[in-house]
Design a protein around this motif. Structure first.
Motif, short mmCIF file in Angstrom:
data_model
loop_
_atom_site.label_atom_id
_atom_site.label_comp_id
_atom_site.label_asym_id
_atom_site.label_seq_id
_atom_site.Cartn_x
_atom_site.Cartn_y
_atom_site.Cartn_z
N GLY A 40 -30.75 -37.00 -1.49
CA GLY A 40 -29.94 -37.67 -0.48
C GLY A 40 -28.48 -37.76 -0.90
N GLY A 41 -27.71 -38.45 -0.10
CA GLY A 41 -26.28 -38.59 -0.35
C GLY A 41 -25.52 -37.54 0.44
N SER A 42 -24.38 -37.92 0.97
CA SER A 42 -23.66 -37.03 1.89
C SER A 42 -23.25 -35.71 1.22
N GLU A 43 -22.83 -35.74 -0.02
CA GLU A 43 -22.43 -34.50 -0.70
C GLU A 43 -23.63 -33.57 -0.89
N ASN A 44 -24.75 -34.12 -1.33
CA ASN A 44 -25.96 -33.31 -1.52
C ASN A 44 -26.45 -32.75 -0.19
N CYS A 45 -26.41 -33.56 0.86
CA CYS A 45 -26.88 -33.12 2.18
C CYS A 45 -25.99 -32.01 2.72
N ARG A 46 -24.69 -32.15 2.58
CA ARG A 46 -23.78 -31.12 3.07
C ARG A 46 -23.98 -29.83 2.28
N ARG A 47 -24.10 -29.92 0.97
CA ARG A 47 -24.32 -28.73 0.16
C ARG A 47 -25.64 -28.06 0.53
N ALA A 48 -26.68 -28.85 0.77
CA ALA A 48 -27.97 -28.30 1.17
C ALA A 48 -27.85 -27.54 2.48
N GLU A 49 -27.11 -28.10 3.44
CA GLU A 49 -26.96 -27.44 4.74
C GLU A 49 -26.23 -26.11 4.60
N SER A 59 -37.87 -24.60 8.32
CA SER A 59 -38.56 -25.86 8.09
C SER A 59 -37.70 -26.80 7.24
N THR A 60 -37.06 -26.26 6.22
CA THR A 60 -36.20 -27.09 5.37
C THR A 60 -34.99 -27.59 6.15
N MET A 61 -34.43 -26.76 7.03
CA MET A 61 -33.30 -27.19 7.85
C MET A 61 -33.74 -28.30 8.80
N ARG A 62 -34.95 -28.18 9.38
CA ARG A 62 -35.46 -29.25 10.25
C ARG A 62 -35.66 -30.54 9.46
N GLN A 63 -36.10 -30.40 8.21
CA GLN A 63 -36.26 -31.58 7.36
C GLN A 63 -34.90 -32.22 7.11
N LEU A 64 -33.90 -31.42 6.82
CA LEU A 64 -32.55 -31.92 6.58
C LEU A 64 -32.04 -32.70 7.79
N LYS A 65 -32.32 -32.20 8.99
CA LYS A 65 -31.83 -32.83 10.22
C LYS A 65 -32.74 -33.96 10.72
N GLY A 66 -33.86 -34.19 10.03
CA GLY A 66 -34.77 -35.25 10.44
C GLY A 66 -35.61 -34.88 11.66
N GLU A 67 -35.80 -33.60 11.90
CA GLU A 67 -36.53 -33.12 13.08
C GLU A 67 -38.02 -32.97 12.83
N ILE A 68 -38.47 -33.22 11.63
CA ILE A 68 -39.89 -33.13 11.31
C ILE A 68 -40.46 -34.54 11.45
N PRO A 69 -41.58 -34.68 12.18
CA PRO A 69 -42.16 -36.02 12.37
C PRO A 69 -42.30 -36.76 11.04
N GLY A 70 -41.82 -37.97 11.04
CA GLY A 70 -41.89 -38.81 9.85
C GLY A 70 -40.73 -38.67 8.90
N SER A 71 -39.83 -37.71 9.19
CA SER A 71 -38.67 -37.53 8.32
C SER A 71 -37.44 -38.20 8.93
N THR A 72 -36.48 -38.46 8.11
CA THR A 72 -35.21 -39.00 8.57
C THR A 72 -34.11 -38.01 8.20
N PRO A 73 -33.03 -38.00 8.97
CA PRO A 73 -31.94 -37.07 8.63
C PRO A 73 -31.40 -37.32 7.24
N CYS A 74 -31.06 -36.26 6.56
CA CYS A 74 -30.47 -36.37 5.22
C CYS A 74 -29.08 -37.00 5.36
N ARG A 75 -28.82 -38.01 4.58
CA ARG A 75 -27.52 -38.70 4.61
C ARG A 75 -27.02 -38.95 3.23
#
Length: 148
Positions: free
Chosen positions: A100-109, A132-148
């Protein structure tokens, strides 16, 4: 979720050099407990990984992950990314999302988008895992939250 993403990524990491003499059974997931190596093979496996062998790269990363050595686990993922390995990019992106964390999330994207550009030819099977990993990052997978 992270385990599922990591497993998908490891499925995409297969030996690409076609040498059957030292090739593991393709039905075995690279880096799984059934496909590991001992300390006596560590130097050889790391040398193969450094030479660009994506299968060895995944095994080395997983070895350090399973042994709880987070620093070397991350170092080996970073080495794969620096060589332009889209599978290593996906694994590191999954790891960054879990931190998590904005820097990690941006780098992951950014890394996932780059991996998508590179996932052609022999890496085309990786596209589903990247999505699938991009959907996880965006919180689009049921039960996940957007990476922040």
């Amino acid at each position: 979720m992270l385990l599922a993403g990591f497993t998908l990524c490891l499925l995409a990491c297969s030996r690409l050099d076609g040498n059957s003499s030292d090739k593991a059974d393709s039905s075995v997931i690279a880096g799984s407990r059934s496909e590991s190596y001992g300390p006596e093979s560590a130097a050889l496996m790391e040398a193969k990984a450094r030479s660009g062998d994506g299968y060895a790269q995944a095994l080395v990363e997983n070895n350090y992950r399973e042994n709880g050595n987070a620093a070397l686990y991350r170092q080996w993922m970073e080495e794969g990314v620096s060589r332009g390995d889209p599978a290593a990019m996906q694994r590191l992106a999954s790891h960054l999302i879990s931190l998590g964390g904005s820097e990690n999330c941006r780098r992951a994207e950014v890394m996932l988008m780059r991996a998508g550009e590179l996932a052609t030819g022999e890496y085309a099977s990786l596209r589903e895992g990247l999505g699938s990993t991009m959907r996880q990052l965006k919180g689009e997978i049921p039960g996940s939250t957007p990476c922040r």
